[in-house]
Design a protein around this motif. Structure first.
Motif, PDB file in Angstrom:
ATOM      1  N   ILE A 426       3.202   1.475   3.756  1.00 53.26           N
ATOM      2  CA  ILE A 426       2.735   2.861   3.871  1.00 53.26           C
ATOM      3  C   ILE A 426       1.791   3.207   2.718  1.00 53.26           C
ATOM      4  O   ILE A 426       0.856   4.007   2.876  1.00 53.26           O
ATOM      5  N   ALA A 427       2.007   2.582   1.541  1.00 50.95           N
ATOM      6  CA  ALA A 427       1.119   2.830   0.390  1.00 50.95           C
ATOM      7  C   ALA A 427      -0.318   2.412   0.715  1.00 50.95           C
ATOM      8  O   ALA A 427      -1.279   3.103   0.347  1.00 50.95           O
ATOM      9  N   PHE A 428      -0.479   1.271   1.417  1.00 52.73           N
ATOM     10  CA  PHE A 428      -1.810   0.804   1.827  1.00 52.73           C
ATOM     11  C   PHE A 428      -2.439   1.807   2.788  1.00 52.73           C
ATOM     12  O   PHE A 428      -3.630   2.118   2.684  1.00 52.73           O
ATOM     13  N   TYR A 429      -1.627   2.295   3.730  1.00 58.05           N
ATOM     14  CA  TYR A 429      -2.123   3.239   4.733  1.00 58.05           C
ATOM     15  C   TYR A 429      -2.555   4.545   4.076  1.00 58.05           C
ATOM     16  O   TYR A 429      -3.629   5.103   4.399  1.00 58.05           O
ATOM     17  N   LEU A 430      -1.739   5.047   3.130  1.00 55.26           N
ATOM     18  CA  LEU A 430      -2.065   6.290   2.433  1.00 55.26           C
ATOM     19  C   LEU A 430      -3.375   6.163   1.658  1.00 55.26           C
ATOM     20  O   LEU A 430      -4.210   7.074   1.653  1.00 55.26           O
ATOM     21  N   PHE A 431      -3.557   5.011   1.000  1.00 59.78           N
ATOM     22  CA  PHE A 431      -4.776   4.792   0.225  1.00 59.78           C
ATOM     23  C   PHE A 431      -6.002   4.742   1.146  1.00 59.78           C
ATOM     24  O   PHE A 431      -7.067   5.285   0.817  1.00 59.78           O
TER      25      PHE A 431
END
Length: 469
Positions: A426-431
């Motif tokens: 999810i961190a990749f998606y948020l970025f």
């Protein structure tokens, strides 16, 4: 066109990613759980389901040429960015984790040739020497892919042909030694008391056949690099039918050479012992060499597929933009570094804990089945609107049902555990959404996120309380 792939290269990628180590152990694996009749029915059902899935890929590549994101591109188009991201993340992580198993198999096979009772060099592929040599192999393949996808595809084409030779030798030898009365001995496997019913046997075979066709989407994943869009669907069908023929031939012919009860007791790779009985010691060398070439080729294929995933997803706005960067050879550098590093870390992790890798592999493998279901569901969605022909509706319905069956056969409990591996992504998606200035969780994406988080919490709770999933 220097970095584009033709029909031969695409087909080799499909075959290369599907055929790894499993084919060399199929006879014993199948004989241990099912009779010849059940195995025949199991292959028929699996073959039919996989053909429907392959036809789904073909329909989508032909009718949606603007979608270049492969299997996760269809998930994004059909169900939104978050579904597309989870599909891409799961596919990439599964491919990276699974690559560690190929490294383990390569060096455990070398152990068959070089280990002695007094000296263990390679062991089960998890000795310090095995890990050191595996690490060298990781970065050699890394350097090869850095030279460009076209160069790596040529090497993959050669290894695919090389891996088919020992399999064909086995099939020819087994064909000449095949005896019908051996094959039909206790044909249904239900004449002995307390033996599973034919239905239960077929169901058990499906647990094996779920995994041997993973990789059928190989050409679709790299569809943006195809010389001709039509070749993507053709390569998928051609690769699938080739592998189906090889799998069925190896399994059923072996059951006509050695009786099923006896075959079930063979050590793996069981094809080595069968071929040794037919042509002598050379049989072990042929199968052992073929297995190593096969697994090295599969490692290369899956490195290509894993590397292409963040690259393509970044171009579609699902991964951070940096993963869309390529070098002068057209190789996605940041994506390749990420993939190789994760494989290396998993290898070190496996060595430090002294095993226990199988559970992670099983859970990660479950994540690759979700994109299959979403592909079928996307075509089913389209069949109600723009592609509303009877043929498309039938293909889409069967492919969707088969996708659900795959998740059921492999275990829904594994899917629950897999949600834990989705959460870090999810961190990749948020970025990625921050870069594009778009809201990350709008509309139904909020409910999808909540569902995944709740499933992850439930998985953690069950694990903490000692419930075996």
């Amino acid at each position: 066109m220097g970095n584009k792939l033709d029909l031969k290269a695409l087909t080799a990628l499909v075959i290369g990613s599907m055929i790894g180590a499993g084919v060399f152990s199929l006879p014993q694996n199948m004989a241990a759980i099912a009779s010849p009749a059940a195995v025949t029915l199991g292959w028929a059902i699996t073959g039919f389901g996989m053909v429907c899935l392959a036809l789904t890929f073909q329909e989508l590549t032909m009718n949606k040429p603007d979608i270049t994101g492969g299997v996760f591109g269809y998930a994004q188009a059909g169900f939104g960015d978050l579904c597309g991201f989870f599909s891409a993340w799961g596919y990439w992580l599964s491919a990276a984790v699974a690559n560690v198993s190929y490294l383990v198999i390569v060096f455990s096979t070398l152990g068959l040739f070089f280990d002695t009772s007094s000296m263990t060099l390679f062991g089960n592929g998890n000795t310090l020497l095995s890990v050191g040599l595996s690490s060298i192999l990781i970065w050699l393949v890394h350097a090869l892919v850095m030279r460009g996808v076209q160069t790596a595809a040529i090497v993959n084409y050669v290894t695919t042909i090389a891996k088919l030779i020992p399999i064909i030798i086995f099939i020819v030898a087994a064909l000449f030694a095949f005896k019908w009365h051996t094959f039909t001995f206790d044909f249904s496997g239900v004449t002995i008391a307390n033996e599973p019913s034919l239905f239960d046997q077929v169901k058990q075979t499906m647990l094996i056949t779920v995994w041997v066709f993973i990789g059928v989407e190989g050409a679709v994943v790299v569809s943006s690099r195809a010389q001709n869009r039509k070749d993507v669907g053709r390569a998928t069908i051609l690769g699938l039918l080739t592998c189906l023929f090889l799998y069925v031939s190896v399994t059923l012919l072996a059951m006509g050479v050695v009786s099923t009860p006896e075959l079930a007791k063979y050590p793996n790779p069981s094809t080595a012992k069968i071929l040794e009985a037919l042509i002598g010691k050379a049989g072990v060398v042929i199968i052992g060499t073929g297995l190593i070439i096969s697994v090295c080729g599969a490692y290369l294929s899956w490195t290509l597929l894993a590397t292409e995933t963040p690259y393509t997803a970044a171009k579609d706005g699902m991964f951070p933009k940096c993963f869309a960067k390529t070098n002068s050879n057209g190789a996605p550098t940041h994506s390749l570094w990420l993939t190789s590093s994760v494989v290396q870390l998993c290898l070190i992790f496996m060595y430090l804990i002294g095993g226990g890798y199988d559970d992670l592999l099983t859970v990660a493998s479950e994540m690759i089945l979700v994109p299959y279901l979403l592909v079928g569901a996307y075509l089913l969605k389209l069949s109600r609107v723009e592609l509303s022909t009877t043929r498309v509706r039938m293909i889409a319905t069967l492919a969707t049902l088969y996708g659900i069956w795959l998740l059921y056969a492999s275990g829904f409990h594994h899917l629950l555990l897999a949600t834990l591996l989705y959460l870090p992504g999810i961190a990749f998606y948020l970025f990625a959404k921050h870069e594009s200035g778009e809201p990350a969780f709008k509309g139904r994406n909020k409910f999808i996120l909540i569902g995944v988080v709740i499933a992850g919490i439930v998985a953690v709770y069950l694990i903490a309380n000692g419930v075996k999933l």
